[in-house]
Design an enzyme around this catalytic site. Structure first.
Site, PDB file in Angstrom:
ATOM      1  N   LYS A  99     -12.946   1.997   6.068  1.00  0.00           N
ATOM      2  CA  LYS A  99     -13.449   0.877   5.256  1.00  0.00           C
ATOM      3  C   LYS A  99     -13.640   1.200   3.779  1.00  0.00           C
ATOM      4  O   LYS A  99     -13.172   0.444   2.910  1.00  0.00           O
ATOM      5  CB  LYS A  99     -14.745   0.347   5.865  1.00  0.00           C
TER       6      LYS A  99
ATOM      7  N   TYR B 296     -24.680   1.625   8.165  1.00  0.00           N
ATOM      8  CA  TYR B 296     -25.137   0.366   8.762  1.00  0.00           C
ATOM      9  C   TYR B 296     -26.658   0.236   8.755  1.00  0.00           C
ATOM     10  O   TYR B 296     -27.303   0.494   7.733  1.00  0.00           O
ATOM     11  CB  TYR B 296     -24.568   0.203  10.176  1.00  0.00           C
TER      12      TYR B 296
ATOM     13  N   TYR C 197      -5.974  -5.303  10.344  1.00  0.00           N
ATOM     14  CA  TYR C 197      -7.190  -4.484  10.283  1.00  0.00           C
ATOM     15  C   TYR C 197      -7.256  -3.520  11.468  1.00  0.00           C
ATOM     16  O   TYR C 197      -7.662  -2.365  11.316  1.00  0.00           O
ATOM     17  CB  TYR C 197      -8.415  -5.392  10.252  1.00  0.00           C
TER      18      TYR C 197
ATOM     19  N   VAL D 253     -16.543   4.436  15.125  1.00  0.00           N
ATOM     20  CA  VAL D 253     -16.932   4.417  16.536  1.00  0.00           C
ATOM     21  C   VAL D 253     -16.101   5.355  17.410  1.00  0.00           C
ATOM     22  O   VAL D 253     -16.407   5.522  18.585  1.00  0.00           O
ATOM     23  CB  VAL D 253     -16.884   2.978  17.119  1.00  0.00           C
TER      24      VAL D 253
ATOM     25  N   SER E  51     -13.789   2.824  11.546  1.00  0.00           N
ATOM     26  CA  SER E  51     -14.471   2.258  10.376  1.00  0.00           C
ATOM     27  C   SER E  51     -14.574   3.213   9.196  1.00  0.00           C
ATOM     28  O   SER E  51     -14.982   2.803   8.102  1.00  0.00           O
ATOM     29  CB  SER E  51     -15.873   1.783  10.757  1.00  0.00           C
TER      30      SER E  51
END
Length: 426
Positions: free
Chosen positions: A67, A242, A190, A260, A64
């Protein structure tokens, strides 16, 4: 003289190693097999100097952390208005894989959650295959890192077997007409985006590109426009961690993004790109040791965004050799606010161009303030110069460094001006 910064980073790792909380991401088979004890940290200054410690050569998937950069790519490609129409910028306060969509439009709440990231990926190009979009992203991260990167095909294949929730989110997005591509193709692309293989040094260099206003520090190539960098960093500050984003911003105070696989990047604009890698994750999906390490770095180095002083264009105002042989003295005249990045340039000036005279003086006459990290680093420079056999003097008319104990009770001579120093020479 050898730089003290790698020694400090090693000490940070040693201190944080005791934290064995959290578990590796076990819902992706390849990530479940990660060595939980891997630990590394790297810093990249805005001009491209790299400092690192730990398992710096170990490669892992970016996940991630990709992103914000793909979001930036979409912004540069389509413009702010077109992207904002598809992806909002509001914190969700929810986990990364929650279905956080606006009730009426289906627009994802921000680009850092999976719904927003899938949308940003779909915006890269129309009707492209997963491999084509994956290649776009791989090329982007190669430009950001300053070297050719690859996609870890084993991670991509492993992740694709467990991506049911992302496929569900992508189908919802397609039903709201947020994008019009095949949902499974978007998810497959993705997954390839998340499988780009990096080291912690690559991540720090990628972060350093944002810290340098979108210009890659080592190659000098502009990767993102300055308005895009500002937008990306703003969203990272509020949404990058987050449902722990608020706690992170108040305690660490650095725009950041986690993944992660165990990576975390942080960007201090105009100063540093930071990366930490440790695979054990906390309940928010962020690297447990990585969070502790960032807290330590932020505290020790005065990196909290709300604490940062103005950075002088050049902290080393002048370097000259004064006096007559055999009592010549090298004077390093500093200026501005001495925080980590400014102190680091002093360290580098002494490392890259060693002092050749027996006597050396640091002149703080034009210094405005010295932060705690600046004090520690300047005193360490003085200590190492003493250990190298130099006679060290501090010119400090405003007492920016009161009681300059460099260790073991040793203190350099202190004068109020260069003239006083020269007058005191034998």
């Amino acid at each position: 003289m050898r730089s003290p910064i790698p020694d400090y980073l090693t000490e940070v790792l040693d201190t944080c190693t005791a934290d064995v909380s959290g578990t590796v991401a076990d819902y992706i088979p390849e990530l479940a097999a990660a060595d939980p004890d891997r630990f590394a940290v790297a810093l990249v200054t805005a001009d491209g100097t790299v400092y690192s410690a730990g398992d710096t050569e170990h490669a892992f998937s970016i996940q991630s952390i990709s992103k914000p950069f793909v979001y930036g790519m979409a912004l540069d490609r389509l413009g702010f208005d077109a992207v904002l129409e598809k992806i909002d910028v509001e914190p969700s306060g929810e986990a990364f894989n929650e279905i956080s969509l606006e009730h009426d439009s289906g627009r994802p709440l921000n680009p850092m959650i999976n719904a927003g990231a899938l949308t940003a990926h779909a915006l890269l190009s129309d009707d492209a295959s997963p491999h084509a979009r994956g290649e776009q992203v791989r090329s982007l991260f190669s430009d950001l890192a300053g070297r050719d990167l690859s996609i870890d095909e084993r991670v991509a294949a492993s992740e694709l077997t467990t991506t049911y929730r992302n496929i569900a989110i992508a189908n919802l997005l397609r039903s709201y007409e947020v994008f019009f591509d095949d949902p499974e193709d978007v998810v497959a692309g993705y997954v390839r985006q998340c499988s780009v293989s990096v080291t912690v040094t690559d991540l720090a260099m990628i972060a350093g590109t944002l810290a340098n206003g979108g210009v890659q520090p080592s190659t000098g190539a502009r990767v993102f426009s300055r308005p895009t960098v500002r937008q990306v960093l703003s969203v990272m500050a509020t949404c990058g961690m987050y449902d722990a984003a608020g706690d992170w911003l108040t305690t660490v105070g650095i725009p950041a993004k986690s993944g992660v696989s165990g990576g975390i990047i942080g960007i201090l604009p105009g100063q540093l790109g930071i990366a930490v890698f440790s695979p054990r994750l906390d309940r928010h999906g962020n690297s447990a040791r990585g969070v502790v390490a960032f807290e330590r770095l932020s505290h020790d180095m005065n990196l909290h965004l709300m604490d940062a002083p103005m950075v002088a264009h050049s902290v080393l105002r002048r370097r000259e050799i004064l006096g007559e042989e055999p009592e010549t003295v090298t004077v390093l005249e500093l200026q501005g606010d001495i925080q980590f990045t400014n102190a680091e340039t002093v360290v580098r000036a002494v490392v890259d161009e060693p002092v050749t005279t027996r006597r050396v003086a640091l002149d703080l006459t034009f210094v405005h303030s010295v932060l705690p990290v600046g004090r520690r680093m300047i005193l360490e420079v003085l200590r190492r110069l003493l250990l190298d056999g130099h006679d060290v003097t501090l010119i400090d008319p405003d007492e920016h460094l009161p009681d300059p104990d460099v260790g073991d009770g040793r203190r350099p001579d202190v004068h109020r001006s260069v003239d006083d120093l020269l007058a005191a020479s034998p």
